[in-house]
Every structure is written in C-alpha cells, then in structure tokens.
Design an enzyme around this catalytic site. Structure first.
Site, PDB file in Angstrom:
ATOM      1  N   SER A 140      -3.661 -26.392  21.396  1.00 33.44           N
ATOM      2  CA  SER A 140      -3.567 -26.801  22.802  1.00 33.44           C
ATOM      3  C   SER A 140      -4.583 -27.887  23.079  1.00 33.44           C
ATOM      4  CB  SER A 140      -3.833 -25.599  23.716  1.00 33.44           C
ATOM      5  OG  SER A 140      -3.966 -26.016  25.065  1.00 33.44           O
ATOM      6  N   TYR A 153      -8.063 -17.784  26.670  1.00 32.52           N
ATOM      7  CA  TYR A 153      -7.132 -18.693  25.995  1.00 32.52           C
ATOM      8  C   TYR A 153      -7.868 -19.919  25.456  1.00 32.52           C
ATOM      9  CZ  TYR A 153      -3.084 -21.700  25.223  1.00 32.52           C
ATOM     10  OH  TYR A 153      -2.138 -22.522  24.657  1.00 32.52           O
TER      11      TYR A 153
END
Length: 240
Positions: A140, A153
């Site tokens: 990401s 996350y």
C-alpha cells in the site's frame, strides 16, 4: 515471457487477487489460487469456464504455516515448480488506537505480515533450486507515510516493506526477484467497503494493479523492479 510459468496468488477469491489471476492466465501462466473461504472455488470455476484449465484452487489460511506448506506442495505436485508468488491477501480496518482491540491488531498482523512471511519463506527452496523466481507483494502507499485511524494497517505495510527489502538482498544471488506494488485508493473490496461504489469512480481499478503485477513479473531476467507506487490522479497524498 510468462507462458508455462506457475504462479501462486493469495487472496484470489475476488477483487485485486482475482483480476491478477485472470491476467496471468491470459499470459499462459499456470495458476494456484489461494483463498480462505469456499469462494476460491468459484474463481477456479470461472477461469476454467473461460478456457484456462491450468488452474488449481486451494482453500487455506495463510497465517498458518501448515496451510501454507500444503499450498506449495499442491503447486509442486500439480505443476512441478513454483515460479511466481503474488502475496495479495490482506485485511484492514479504520479505527483510532484507543478503539482498536488487541485481537484486531493481532489479526491484521497475522494476515498482512505473517502471511507474507510464511508464503515467501515456503516458496524459497523451490525457487533457489531452479535458480529463478519472482515474489511480488501487494502492499500500500501507506508503507511510505502514515494516516490517522489506520495505525494497525499502516504498521503492517511498513513491516512488509522492510521485510521485502531484506528478503530481496538475501535471495538475489539465486536469481530470485522481489518487489512490491504499493497502490493508493483502489476500487475494490477493502475493510467493509464494496467494489463499484459511485464515490470510487475516479479511483484506481483492479485492472490497473493486475497490469502492474504482470509488468513486474514479465521483466527480463537482467532487470528487477523493486517497487511500484501507483495513485489515482484524483488522490491527494503526502510526498514521501
């Protein structure tokens, strides 16, 4: 370039992972599809109905070492080798630190970090023996900066980036290439969101990420792509 190679794709039941599987199949890649639910067999069925018969689905929990070992053994039994690993499976949620439970924190690390570690480790013996392999992890853009209400996350993606960098240095002497694809906002299933919502119209599409994976895997042997960072034009983000 990719024809007759064998790829393991985790999180291939839907979204990005499913599209990666489809595009690899279109390039002649033999597939081992991994998912944690019975939905993975639906992906296998769809691909075979489309004429991609070299497709094997394995239901497995990538946070469990025994499950991961079974996936690799099934791949070797079916196709005799493992050329590509795509670590795509991942989970996430958005909560403040105070709202995040220890169990939620543990779960996201088990899938996003431990799963990447276990799958990557498991394919290394086969790739070292054949002196060739490509390991690609879908990470990401938050592996490069932080966001509020996403501590768990974000922390996993920083961990993945560090892991992949170290792994790359360890295995390059064996002809194994290691890289990450770090997308920004993607119109896919994530957290509790669905794919195809109107507000995601200008976001990246799963097709964009799959194309990046195919490009990275298709690079000639003398070239290694360490990292690709991809954003939709509409996304504002901090410059790392």
């Amino acid at each position: 370039m990719l024809e007759n190679q064998t790829a393991i794709v985790t999180g291939a039941s839907r979204g990005i992972g499913k599209e990666i599987a489809v595009q690899l199949a279109q390039k002649g890649v033999k597939l081992v599809l991994v998912g944690s639910s019975d939905d993975i067999f639906g992906t296998e069925k769809e691909l075979k109905e489309s004429g991609f018969n070299d497709t094997l689905a394995v239901k497995a929990d990538i946070s469990q070492e025994s499950d991961v070992a079974r996936v690799v053994e099934e791949a070797k039994k079916q196709y005799g080798r493992v050329d590509i690993l795509v670590n795509n499976a991942g989970v996430g949620f958005f909560k403040s630190v105070e709202e995040t439970t220890a169990e939620e924190w543990k779960k996201v690390f088990e899938v996003n970090v431990q799963g990447v570690f276990l799958c990557s480790k498991a394919v290394l013996p086969a790739m070292k023996e054949q002196k060739f392999g490509t390991i690609i992890t879908i990470s990401s853009d938050v592996a490069r900066y932080t966001i509020p209400n996403g501590s768990a996350y974000t922390a996993t993606k920083y961990a993945v980036q560090g892991f992949m960098g170290s792994l790359s240095q360890e295995v390059r002497e064996y002809g194994i290439r290691v890289g990450t694809v770090n997308p920004g906002m993607v119109d896919t299933y994530f957290a509790e969101s669905k794919q195809g919502l109107p507000e995601k119209e200008d976001w990246l599409k799963v097709n964009d990420i799959a194309q990046a994976v195919v490009y990275m895997a298709s690079a000639p042997k003398h070239m290694m792509i360490d990292e690709m960072v991809i954003h939709p034009f509409a996304q504002n983000y901090p410059i790392a």
